[in-house]
Design an enzyme around this catalytic site. Structure first.
Site, mmCIF file in Angstrom:
data_model
loop_
_atom_site.group_PDB
_atom_site.id
_atom_site.type_symbol
_atom_site.label_atom_id
_atom_site.label_comp_id
_atom_site.label_asym_id
_atom_site.label_seq_id
_atom_site.Cartn_x
_atom_site.Cartn_y
_atom_site.Cartn_z
ATOM 1 N N GLY A 416 0.788 -1.227 0.000
ATOM 2 C CA GLY A 416 0.000 0.000 0.000
ATOM 3 C C GLY A 416 0.819 1.277 0.000
ATOM 4 N N SER A 417 0.236 2.330 0.600
ATOM 5 C CA SER A 417 0.745 3.704 0.469
ATOM 6 C C SER A 417 2.104 3.945 1.097
ATOM 7 C CB SER A 417 -0.268 4.679 1.086
ATOM 8 O OG SER A 417 -1.517 4.580 0.450
ATOM 9 N N VAL A 418 2.624 3.002 1.830
ATOM 10 C CA VAL A 418 3.914 3.200 2.477
ATOM 11 C C VAL A 418 5.015 3.491 1.457
ATOM 12 C CG1 VAL A 418 4.569 0.757 2.471
ATOM 13 C CG2 VAL A 418 5.383 2.232 4.315
ATOM 14 N N ILE A 419 4.812 3.092 0.184
ATOM 15 C CA ILE A 419 5.849 3.276 -0.830
ATOM 16 C C ILE A 419 5.704 4.608 -1.578
ATOM 17 C CG2 ILE A 419 6.331 0.827 -1.177
ATOM 18 C CD1 ILE A 419 4.119 2.756 -3.578
ATOM 19 N N LYS A 420 4.806 5.468 -1.145
ATOM 20 C CA LYS A 420 4.573 6.714 -1.887
ATOM 21 C C LYS A 420 5.783 7.645 -1.890
ATOM 22 C CE LYS A 420 -0.473 6.759 -1.567
ATOM 23 N NZ LYS A 420 -1.674 7.339 -0.925
#
Length: 713
Positions: A416-420
Site C-alpha cells: 500500500g501507500s507506504v511506498i509513496k
C-alpha cells in the site's frame, strides 16, 4: 705373351696418368692411413663414453649420498606419511553465536554417544550376535521398532526359514528373471506370520532395534545406537569392551544449546544430527566441499549461511599396527560469530508481537488475521537489531502462537501507500511532479472502470500534505504524467507502457522488488504484475500492484532515512577466532557496511520526501502517534486491499485489508528504523465495520521499547 704383358703394363700406366691414380703401393698406404684414423676416432669416442659413464655414476653416487645420508630423516617422514593409515574423528564442535552485546545465544553442550561403524567383511550372523551382546549391556528402547523392521530382523536371524517361505516355482522364476530379488524379499516379509513375530521376547526386540540401527543409512557411516540418557555405567562398559564388540565404540559428541530458548530460534538455523549426517538434499553440495557423509553440518538459515565459519576441524588419528588410535593432530572448535541482533530487544519484540496478536484475535472482524512482522534496523549501516514474525493458529478451542520470522524474507505482501515516497521520487525525476505543486484531491474515473479515490476527500494538497494525508489521487495524476497520458473524466486512458519500467527501476533503487543482500540462504523477490493496462499503473503508484517482502520494505525506509544510500541489510557483525580459551578476544573479521547503490535523484528531492514523512507522524498525519512525538519520528503508513482464499478451494473469494508502517527517528539524524506489517487485519462483507489498530499498537510498543533500552542520544 711377354709382348702382351708389357702392353698391359703400359696401358695401366697410361690410365693412372689419365685418372691420376697412384701406383698400387700408394693404395696400400691410403688403406692403412684410413684404418689408423678410424681406430683413433673409435678410441676417442670410447674414452668420451667412459668419461660420461663415470660422470653419471658420480652424479648418482652424490645423489644417493644426499638422499640416504643427508636427507634420510626427510624421506623417512615421507615414507611414513605415505604408509600411514590416517582417519578423522567425529565432527568437531561448532563455533558459538553471540548477540551484538556479546551475550551467548548458541552454545555447544557435550553429550555421550554409543555408535557402530560397520567393519569390513562382517557377516549378517555376526551382526545379529553383536546386537544381542550389546542389548545385554545397555538399555535401548524399541518403541519405534516397526513391524517391517521386526520382519527384516526375523529374515536375517532365520535365513533358512525365510528361504522356505519362497516356493520352488518362485525360485525358478527368479532364475529365469521373471521376478526380481526385491520381489522375493517382499514375499518373504509378507509370509511371516504374527505367531512367528509374537515368539520374539523383549530381549529379541531390543536386539532387533539395535540391529536396525546398525544397518541404517550409508554403509560407511557411523550409526548412533544410543545418545540420549546414556548412564555412566553403560558408557564405561561399552568403552571397556569395545575391542570385543567389533565396530562398537563410544565418543563424546556435542549438541547445540540455546540459552535464550526459542527467542530468534528459527533464524539461528539447525544442524544435522550425528545419526543423520549430511541431509540427502544437501549431499552433493557438501561433498563437493570435502565433507564426509557423516559430518554434522548447518542445514538452514544462519547455521547454513555461515557453515564454513562455524565449522570446526576434526581430530586426526593414525591407526597403529596393533589397531590402536594415535592422535596426531588435535581438532579445534569452529570460529565464533557475533550477530547484529540485540537478543534482549529481540526477546521484547517477540513478546510484544505475541501479546498484540492474541489481543487482536479477541477483537471483531479479525477472523482472517493471523500474523504480523517487525524489523528494527540501523539505517546508516544496514544492521538488523531485531526481526520477528509471529503467526497465530487455532488448535481445538484455543490459539497457538508459532514463530514465523522466516516470512520476513519469503512472504511478499501488498504494502500500500507506504511506498509513496518512492513514487514521489519518480515524479520529481521525470518532471511529472514539481516541488510545492498543488493539486485537488479529485477522484479519477477511467471509462468502463470504477472510479479511483483517496481514502476520503482531502481537498487542496501540495507534495508535502499529499504524503502527510496519504492522497491516492495525487499519485494518480503523477502516474498519468509519467505515462504521457491525456486524462479526461470517464474517458479511455492510454499510457506509455514504459512507465511501468520507469517506476520499477526507481523502486529497485530503494530495494523494492530486488534482492536486499541479506545474509540468509533464502530470499523472495516478491510478485511483479505482467499486465500493463493503464489503470494498473495508477494502482502501482500507490502500492496496490506489485508485492514486496518485509525485509525489502525495511531496506526501503532505511534508504530514505539515511538520505539515499541503499545499505545491504545483514545479520553478521564480527567473526572471532576460537583458538583461545577466552571467548571473543581475537577478532578476525568485521562485516563492513556496504552501499549497494545511491538513489539517482537530486538531494532536494530526497529532502522533500523526508519532510513529507516527517509530516506524516505529526498531528493530522496518518501516522500520528505510531511513534511518540518526543523521539522526533518520521515515516509512512500504508493500507492496501488484498484478496484471500477463505475456504481452501483455490479460488480467491474475500477482500481483506493489510496495514503497514515504516518509520525512523530522529528525523534530523536517524539512528533507527522500524518496519511493521500486519496482513489481512480485517475484511469486508461480514456486516462488521470494525477495524483493529493492531499494527499501530505494535509500532507504538516496539518503538517505545527500543528507546527505553537505547535512549534518544
Amino acid at each position: 705373351m711377354k709382348r702382351d704383358k708389357k702392353k698391359k703394363q703400359t696401358k695401366s700406366k697410361v690410365l693412372y696418368k689419365k685418372r691420376k691414380i697412384k701406383p698400387q703401393k700408394n693404395i696400400k698406404y691410403s688403406y692403412y692411413k684410413s684404418y689408423k684414423d678410424v681406430k683413433e676416432t673409435i678410441e676417442k669416442r670410447y674414452n668420451i663414453l667412459i668419461g660420461m659413464i663415470i660422470l653419471v655414476m658420480c652424479v648418482l653416487f652424490v645423489n644417493l649420498f644426499y638422499i640416504q645420508v643427508l636427507q634420510t630423516d626427510k624421506y623417512k617422514e615421507k615414507v611414513e606419511a605415505s604408509t600411514k593409515n590416517i582417519v578423522e574423528g567425529s565432527t568437531a564442535p561448532r563455533g558459538r553465536i553471540y548477540d551484538r552485546n556479546h551475550k551467548l545465544i548458541v552454545d555447544n553442550t557435550p553429550s555421550k554417544v554409543i555408535y557402530y561403524k560397520k567393519p569390513n567383511s562382517i557377516t549378517t550372523e555376526e551382526e545379529i550376535d553383536l546386537a544381542y551382546q550389546v542389548s545385554d549391556l545397555i538399555a535401548v528402547s524399541f518403541d519405534k521398532l516397526t513391524t517391517t523392521n521386526l520382519k527384516k530382523f526375523w529374515v536375517a536371524k532365520y535365513p533358512n526359514k525365510a528361504k522356505k517361505k519362497i516356493t520352488d516355482k518362485e525360485w525358478q522364476q527368479l532364475e529365469e528373471r521373471k521376478i526380481t530379488s526385491d520381489d522375493i524379499s517382499e514375499r518373504q516379509l509378507e509370509r511371516i506370520t504374527e505367531e512367528e513375530l509374537n515368539a520374539f521376547t523383549d530381549r529379541d526386540r531390543e536386539a532387533a532395534m539395535i540391529y536396525t540401527l546398525m544397518n541404517k543409512g550409508y554403509a560407511s557411516q557411523e550409526k548412533v545406537i544410543k545418545q540420549d540418557d546414556i548412564t555412566d555405567e553403560e558408557y564405561a562398559i561399552i568403552s571397556e569392551k569395545a575391542h570385543l564388540l567389533s565396530g562398537f565404540n563410544t565418543r563424546l559428541d556435542w549438541e547445540r544449546s540455546y540459552p535464550y530458548g526459542n527467542v530468534f530460534r528459527a533464524m539461528l538455523g539447525s544442524v544435522s544430527t550425528s545419526e543423520s549426517g549430511i541431509p540427502y538434499e544437501l549431499k552433493d553440495y557438501y561433498l563437493s566441499k570435502g565433507y564426509s557423509l557423516n559430518d554434522r553440518v548447518g542445514t538452514s538459515y544462519l547455521e547454513y549461511q555461515y557453515e564454513s565459519t562455524l565449522r570446526g576441524t576434526k581430530n586426526q588419528y593414525q591407526i597403529m599396527p596393533d589397531g590402536e588410535y594415535k592422535l596426531i593432530e588435535e581438532g579445534t572448535r569452529g570460529n565464533d560469530i557475533v550477530l547484529t541482533i540485540d537478543i534482549e530487544l529481540q526477546k521484547a519484540v517477540e513478546q510484544i508481537l505475541e501479546e498484540e496478536i492474541r489481543k487482536a484475535k479477541d477483537e471483531p472482524n479479525t477472523e482472517l488475521y493471523d500474523r504480523s512482522f517487525v524489523i528494527i534496523t540501523d539505517p546508516n549501516t544496514g544492521e538488523i537489531l531485531a526481526m520477528a514474525g509471529k503467526q497465530i493458529v487455532k488448535e481445538g478451542d484455543s490459539y497457538q502462537i508459532l514463530d514465523y520470522t522466516p516470512g520476513i524474507t519469503t512472504s511478499p505482501v501488498v504494502v500500500g501507500s507506504v511506498i509513496k515516497g518512492a513514487s514521489h521520487i519518480v515524479g520529481y525525476n521525470t518532471g511529472a511532479l514539481t516541488i510545492g505543486e498543488v493539486r485537488w484531491d479529485n477522484c479519477v474515473k477511467i471509462a468502463a472502470t470504477p472510479q479511483k479515490c483517496s481514502w476520503k476527500y482531502l481537498g487542496r494538497l501540495d507534495d508535502i500534505t499529499a504524503l502527510k494525508q496519504s492522497s491516492n489521487t495525487y499519485q494518480f495524476y503523477t502516474a498519468i504524467k509519467v505515462g504521457h497520458g491525456n486524462y479526461q473524466y470517464n474517458q479511455p486512458l492510454a499510457l506509455d507502457e514504459s512507465a511501468f519500467d520507469t517506476y520499477r527501476n526507481t523502486f529497485a533503487e530503494f530495494g523494492l522488488g530486488v534482492e536486499t543482500g541479506i545474509d540468509l540462504p533464502v530470499e523472495s523477490l516478491g510478485f511483479k504484475g505482467t499486465s500493463r493496462e493503464s489503470g494498473l499503473l495508477l494502482d502501482f503508484s500507490i502500492g496496490q500492484y506489485d508485492t514486496y517482502t518485509p525485509i525489502q520494505l525495511a531496506q526501503y525506509i532505511g534508504t530514505i532515512a539515511n538520505g539515499g544510500n541503499r545499505m545491504q541489510v545483514h545479520l553478521l557483525k564480527d567473526v572471532y577466532s576460537s583458538d583461545t580459551d577466552k571467548s571473543l578476544t581475537k577478532r578476525t573479521s568485521t562485516f563492513e557496511p556496504k552501499v549497494l547503490n545511491t538513489i539517482n535523484t537530486k538531494p532536494e528531492y530526497m529532502e522533500r520526501v523526508k519532510l513529507g514523512f516527517k509530516a506524516v507522524l505529526e498531528y493530522g498525519g496518518t501516522g500520528y502517534n505510531y511513534i511518540d512525538s518526543s523521539y522526533k519520528p518520521a515515516g509512512k503508513t500504508g493500507t492496501s486491499q488484498s484478496f484471500v482464499d477463505t475456504d481452501g478451494d483455490g479460488v480467491i473469494d474475500t477482500e481483506t485489508v493489510t496495514n503497514t508502517f515504516a518509520g525512523y527517528a530522529p528525523y534530523d539524524h536517524p539512528k533507527v528504523a522500524f518496519t511493521v506489517l500486519s496482513p489481512n487485519i480485517y475484511h469486508y462483507g461480514n456486516n462488521s465495520t470494525y477495524q483493529t489498530t493492531v499494527n499501530k499498537r505494535i509500532s507504538q510498543r516496539v518503538s517505545q521499547k527500543y528507546f527505553e533500552m537505547y535512549g534518544t542520544n
